[in-house]
Design a protein around this motif. Sequence first.
Motif, mmCIF file in Angstrom:
data_model
loop_
_atom_site.group_PDB
_atom_site.id
_atom_site.type_symbol
_atom_site.label_atom_id
_atom_site.label_comp_id
_atom_site.label_asym_id
_atom_site.label_seq_id
_atom_site.Cartn_x
_atom_site.Cartn_y
_atom_site.Cartn_z
ATOM 1 N N LEU A 1 -17.104 -9.066 17.379
ATOM 2 C CA LEU A 1 -15.675 -9.382 17.214
ATOM 3 C C LEU A 1 -14.844 -8.178 16.798
ATOM 4 O O LEU A 1 -13.966 -8.291 15.955
ATOM 5 C CB LEU A 1 -15.476 -10.495 16.163
ATOM 6 C CG LEU A 1 -16.251 -11.797 16.380
ATOM 7 C CD1 LEU A 1 -16.074 -12.707 15.188
ATOM 8 C CD2 LEU A 1 -15.816 -12.497 17.647
ATOM 9 N N CYS A 2 -15.153 -7.022 17.325
ATOM 10 C CA CYS A 2 -14.322 -5.858 17.026
ATOM 11 C C CYS A 2 -14.329 -4.931 18.236
ATOM 12 O O CYS A 2 -15.111 -5.122 19.169
ATOM 13 C CB CYS A 2 -14.789 -5.134 15.766
ATOM 14 S SG CYS A 2 -16.465 -4.501 15.890
ATOM 15 N N LYS B 1 -13.780 -12.097 11.012
ATOM 16 C CA LYS B 1 -12.401 -12.245 11.479
ATOM 17 C C LYS B 1 -11.420 -12.461 10.323
ATOM 18 O O LYS B 1 -11.728 -13.200 9.382
ATOM 19 C CB LYS B 1 -12.378 -13.467 12.404
ATOM 20 C CG LYS B 1 -11.161 -13.589 13.281
ATOM 21 C CD LYS B 1 -11.366 -14.783 14.210
ATOM 22 C CE LYS B 1 -10.091 -15.076 14.972
ATOM 23 N NZ LYS B 1 -10.240 -16.316 15.738
ATOM 24 N N GLN C 1 -14.278 -5.894 9.277
ATOM 25 C CA GLN C 1 -13.896 -6.878 10.299
ATOM 26 C C GLN C 1 -15.055 -7.166 11.234
ATOM 27 O O GLN C 1 -15.008 -8.119 12.011
ATOM 28 C CB GLN C 1 -12.726 -6.329 11.123
ATOM 29 C CG GLN C 1 -11.447 -6.209 10.310
ATOM 30 C CD GLN C 1 -10.412 -5.349 11.008
ATOM 31 O OE1 GLN C 1 -10.545 -5.045 12.182
ATOM 32 N NE2 GLN C 1 -9.379 -4.958 10.297
ATOM 33 N N GLU D 1 -18.982 -15.970 12.770
ATOM 34 C CA GLU D 1 -17.638 -15.382 12.932
ATOM 35 C C GLU D 1 -17.105 -14.875 11.594
ATOM 36 O O GLU D 1 -16.457 -13.835 11.501
ATOM 37 C CB GLU D 1 -16.704 -16.452 13.503
ATOM 38 C CG GLU D 1 -15.296 -15.980 13.736
ATOM 39 C CD GLU D 1 -14.383 -17.118 14.171
ATOM 40 O OE1 GLU D 1 -14.021 -17.127 15.355
ATOM 41 O OE2 GLU D 1 -14.041 -17.981 13.340
#
Length: 453
Positions: A33-34, A351, A383, A390
């Motif tokens: 997620l980055c 996140k 992050q 998540e």
Amino acid sequence: MSVVTVQLGQCGNQIGFEVFDALLSDSHSSQGLCCKRENEAYQASCKERFFSEEENGVPIARAVLVDMEPKVINQTLSKAAQSGRWKYGQHACFCQKQGSGNNWAYGYSVHGPRHEESIMDLIRKEVEKCDSFSGFFIIMSMAGGTGSGIGAFVTQNLQDQYSNSLKMNQIIWPYGTGEVIVQNYNSILTLSHLYRSSDALLVHENDAVHKICAKLMNIKQISFSDINQVLAHQLGSVFQPTYSAESSFHYRRNPLGDLMEHLVPHPEFKMLSIRNVPHMSENSLAYSTFTWAGLLKHLRQMLISNAKMEEGIDWHVRPPLSGLPSLGKMSLNKDLHFNTSIANLVILRGKDVQSADVEGFKDPALYTSWLEPVNAFNVWKTQRAFSKYEKSAVLVSNSQFLVKPLDMIVGKAWNMFASKAYIHQYTKFGIEEEDFLDSFTSLEQVVASYCNL
């Protein structure tokens, strides 16, 4: 900065494998997620800490494997090589043909001195490969003979030879019901020796991890491999890179140093525990959503009520009112089983991490009176998500969490010692009754110190 891991005995080697595997599979996960650039920085930071690069591109774990029987080390080496993602160094292991028979004295007084030169030589070679060396992470159990006896011996040697380097021992607390008849003897001898030579003891209780497997992961037939994977997940969520400061996007350079600085402000208090949220099976995860407020509320109550996992938290336990005299605070603690902390570190990954509010952990009532919350609490963030979650939060805590189990192990060992049960098995290898008495004295002092927080 790099960390050299020393894996000792069956338990240490099996957990060590799972830890390296978890670290590498997370750093190559596509669910981070980055952005690509940030992911590459994260991977590079993870590799620098725990792996050295080899010519053909396969990372090699910065580890030394020690066991007195070859079976587990051979399995561990081949599992790592078969993964195709990483492996152990060709000459990084030491094993013999004869174990320690679950006898701490045999591991400490016979195997340790006999093989000291070979083992320390392997460790020295591994340290010399590091451009910038942070310290040692030593994985071992307390109940058997090799991990505990040789583990205590090797840690003492590391303290003598690398006195300026940090040493963190990850120790596996045995099942309360007992795996080995003399496990309480082995445990008190291990703990009292490590308390003198290690900088911090990161403790995992087998009973607590077993419950996590059963209740949160819904595993029906729980194996050691299941337990070790939960441990590896918790350790990975602590040791993977995080940003060095609130507004910085640079990763921390010195994982062990930063942990010690934040969590061990006094040499009398060096017992650390890990709690993490969420923890669940793949099936449940598909139907779950998480908010930072919800995760942190659970984590704080787990700390206060000394719960090892999310399920079954006692929500009635409250911190004593701030401003009460310390005497009032102590009596309240006894009534409510409130778990007083010396220091806490919360690590948040995932996140919207900048929006997470950790004010609840800064309440002075959570901490001992001699340390201000500004010094006792720290938060690290990134992050980059960890593993399959998540959002995830982990709490590393120096608190009263071990008072009860430690008191119980000392009590059980004392009852056996008072009737002289099995003492001859230790005295024949040079561990005298005075050594036992020294161990009892030093651990009773540890219990008393934590009780008086």
